[in-house]
Motif scaffolding. Structure first.
Motif, mmCIF file in Angstrom:
data_model
loop_
_atom_site.group_PDB
_atom_site.id
_atom_site.type_symbol
_atom_site.label_atom_id
_atom_site.label_comp_id
_atom_site.label_asym_id
_atom_site.label_seq_id
_atom_site.Cartn_x
_atom_site.Cartn_y
_atom_site.Cartn_z
ATOM 1 N N TRP A 24 3.311 53.942 44.228
ATOM 2 C CA TRP A 24 2.752 54.480 45.467
ATOM 3 C C TRP A 24 2.922 55.995 45.574
ATOM 4 O O TRP A 24 2.302 56.627 46.429
ATOM 5 N N PHE A 25 3.737 56.554 44.727
ATOM 6 C CA PHE A 25 4.030 57.981 44.820
ATOM 7 C C PHE A 25 3.516 58.698 43.570
ATOM 8 O O PHE A 25 4.264 59.386 42.881
ATOM 9 N N THR A 26 2.243 58.512 43.295
ATOM 10 C CA THR A 26 1.651 59.053 42.079
ATOM 11 C C THR A 26 0.399 59.865 42.395
ATOM 12 O O THR A 26 -0.325 59.589 43.362
ATOM 13 N N ALA A 27 0.132 60.838 41.537
ATOM 14 C CA ALA A 27 -1.094 61.627 41.660
ATOM 15 C C ALA A 27 -2.318 60.754 41.430
ATOM 16 O O ALA A 27 -3.402 61.044 41.965
ATOM 17 N N THR A 28 -2.165 59.693 40.677
ATOM 18 C CA THR A 28 -3.293 58.798 40.405
ATOM 19 C C THR A 28 -3.829 58.199 41.695
ATOM 20 O O THR A 28 -5.041 58.232 41.958
ATOM 21 N N ALA A 49 -8.714 46.971 41.209
ATOM 22 C CA ALA A 49 -7.395 46.373 40.977
ATOM 23 C C ALA A 49 -7.274 45.054 41.738
ATOM 24 O O ALA A 49 -6.732 44.067 41.216
ATOM 25 N N ALA A 50 -7.795 45.029 42.957
ATOM 26 C CA ALA A 50 -7.780 43.796 43.744
ATOM 27 C C ALA A 50 -8.613 42.714 43.066
ATOM 28 O O ALA A 50 -8.231 41.531 43.067
ATOM 29 N N GLY A 51 -9.745 43.103 42.481
ATOM 30 C CA GLY A 51 -10.572 42.136 41.776
ATOM 31 C C GLY A 51 -9.847 41.508 40.600
ATOM 32 O O GLY A 51 -9.924 40.290 40.377
ATOM 33 N N VAL A 52 -9.112 42.334 39.854
ATOM 34 C CA VAL A 52 -8.320 41.819 38.733
ATOM 35 C C VAL A 52 -7.271 40.837 39.248
ATOM 36 O O VAL A 52 -7.051 39.766 38.661
ATOM 37 N N ALA A 53 -6.622 41.178 40.369
ATOM 38 C CA ALA A 53 -5.591 40.314 40.943
ATOM 39 C C ALA A 53 -6.179 39.003 41.447
ATOM 40 O O ALA A 53 -5.581 37.932 41.264
ATOM 41 N N HIS A 65 -7.884 58.161 36.571
ATOM 42 C CA HIS A 65 -7.595 57.455 37.826
ATOM 43 C C HIS A 65 -7.667 55.939 37.662
ATOM 44 O O HIS A 65 -7.145 55.200 38.500
ATOM 45 N N ASP A 66 -8.290 55.454 36.570
ATOM 46 C CA ASP A 66 -8.329 54.010 36.354
ATOM 47 C C ASP A 66 -6.970 53.457 35.925
ATOM 48 O O ASP A 66 -6.772 52.239 35.909
ATOM 49 N N LEU A 67 -6.043 54.343 35.601
ATOM 50 C CA LEU A 67 -4.679 53.897 35.309
ATOM 51 C C LEU A 67 -4.040 53.236 36.519
ATOM 52 O O LEU A 67 -3.048 52.511 36.392
ATOM 53 N N LEU A 68 -4.610 53.455 37.714
ATOM 54 C CA LEU A 68 -4.058 52.833 38.912
ATOM 55 C C LEU A 68 -4.038 51.311 38.789
ATOM 56 O O LEU A 68 -3.131 50.663 39.316
ATOM 57 N N VAL A 69 -5.013 50.736 38.092
ATOM 58 C CA VAL A 69 -5.022 49.290 37.872
ATOM 59 C C VAL A 69 -3.778 48.880 37.091
ATOM 60 O O VAL A 69 -3.111 47.896 37.416
#
Length: 351
Positions: A116-120, A135-139, A270-274
């Motif tokens: 939660w504390f990332t530049a991403t 990310a929600a879709g993957v989950a 930014h896709d690293l957020l997944v």
């Protein structure tokens, strides 16, 4: 590779339900509130300098121009609705969906609070990106498979496949891990193709003009962290190494998972957020180098963020165990059982 015991899958599904129902801890509150506060500041101070570039491209795509829009067309009806609103209102709604989507995925996969504390996350909100929703879709896909809910799994797959260049290999790995019946996979696939087919019929120009749009206005890969841009298909050796070495199945799948950002032809930072929704401990905070890199070297400097998945790949290659194997890829492990019994117990990469 042997099929995991049904009891282990049942326990793992229970763990997800427990994580989703847990009260929000203080550190989690801080992260969520910070994300919403950042969104509020952006929305209230929208200007030429504070501007959701990616969201604006999405909203423009709705007008059937489809310029710079290469994702699956399943979102175009929503963009049509958002395009009718003032941009800052659309940005607010889209940002809330991304934050909540990431929170859901983070809870499902048991990610570390550092995510939660990332530049991403910051830049996903700033640019109006879609990554939190994906990310929600993957989950949803993973959770639905564990419960044999093929209709919901198909919907989750469609969401994750919005960015098909990495969504497809990620879903294949998760589907392999879930080890459900052939019937579940068949029906899930049918739902996925049916939904995508419906939207392709509604927006036939998406497919018919894809090649032309790509050649005239290709995606901006200036910040892409994939190794493909440097060595082409040779980067796929990262997928080959796990099969060439005498590794156990859990470690092999860990490495395949971590190598996706490095071997797909196009992967934005930014896709690293997944991936940060998974239990990676403090590693996601390395993305905060973005705040240093971007002002000095621009978007091309962000390619250095490839070091995050690369270092994780090397770590899991040489380390006798890995964090994700304890929580996701090996649901029958003793550490996983401990986490299920003790909700206060956390898993991270140092385990």
């Amino acid at each position: 590779m042997t099929r995991p015991a049904g009891n282990a899958i049942h326990i793992h599904a229970q763990m997800i339900s427990q994580r989703l129902s847990q009260k929000i801890r203080l550190t989690e509150w801080l992260g969520v509130i910070l994300a919403f506060a950042i969104l509020a500041v952006f929305v209230l101070h929208q200007s030429e300098a504070v501007y959701p570039v990616d969201l604006k491209n999405y909203l423009d795509a709705e007008r059937h121009t489809l310029q710079r829009y290469y994702y699956l067309p399943i979102w175009l009806p929503m963009f049509e609705l958002l395009a009718r609103l003032p941009l800052n209102v659309a940005w607010l709604i889209w940002g809330v969906l991304n934050i909540l989507g990431f929170w859901f995925a983070w809870r499902v996969f048991g990610g570390g609070v550092w995510a939660w504390f990332t530049a991403t996350l910051f830049f996903v909100i700033f640019y109006g990106q879609i990554t939190g929703i994906l990310a929600a879709g993957v989950a949803v896909f993973w959770m639905a498979l564990l419960h044999d809910r093929w209709l919901l799994a198909g919907i989750g797959a469609c969401i994750a496949l919005t960015k098909y260049q990495w969504g497809l290999p990620l879903l294949i790995i998760l589907a392999f891990l879930a080890r459900r019946s052939k019937r579940t996979y068949f029906l899930t696939t049918c739902v996925t193709f049916a939904i995508i087919g419906i939207f392709l019929s509604l927006y036939p120009e998406w497919l018919s003009t894809l090649g032309t749009r790509y050649s005239l206005q290709p995606p901006n890969d200036q910040a892409s962290i994939s190794l493909w841009r440097y060595v082409g298909p040779v980067s796929l050796i990262l997928w080959g190494i796990p099969f060439l070495l005498p590794l156990n199945d859990v470690k092999r799948l860990n490495l395949l998972f971590l190598s996706i950002p490095l071997v797909t032809p196009y992967f934005q930072p930014h896709d690293l957020l997944v991936w940060f929704a998974f239990p990676l401990g403090i590693w996601p905070t390395l993305s905060n180098l973005t705040f240093v890199i971007l002002p000095h070297w621009g978007l091309s400097g962000l390619r250095w963020l490839a070091l995050i998945p690369l270092m994780l790949y090397i770590y899991h290659l040489v380390h006798p165990s890995g964090s994700m194997s304890l929580l996701l890829l090996n649901p029958a492990s003793s550490v996983t059982a401990r986490a299920f019994v003790d909700p206060g117990y956390t898993l991270d990469v140092q385990e």
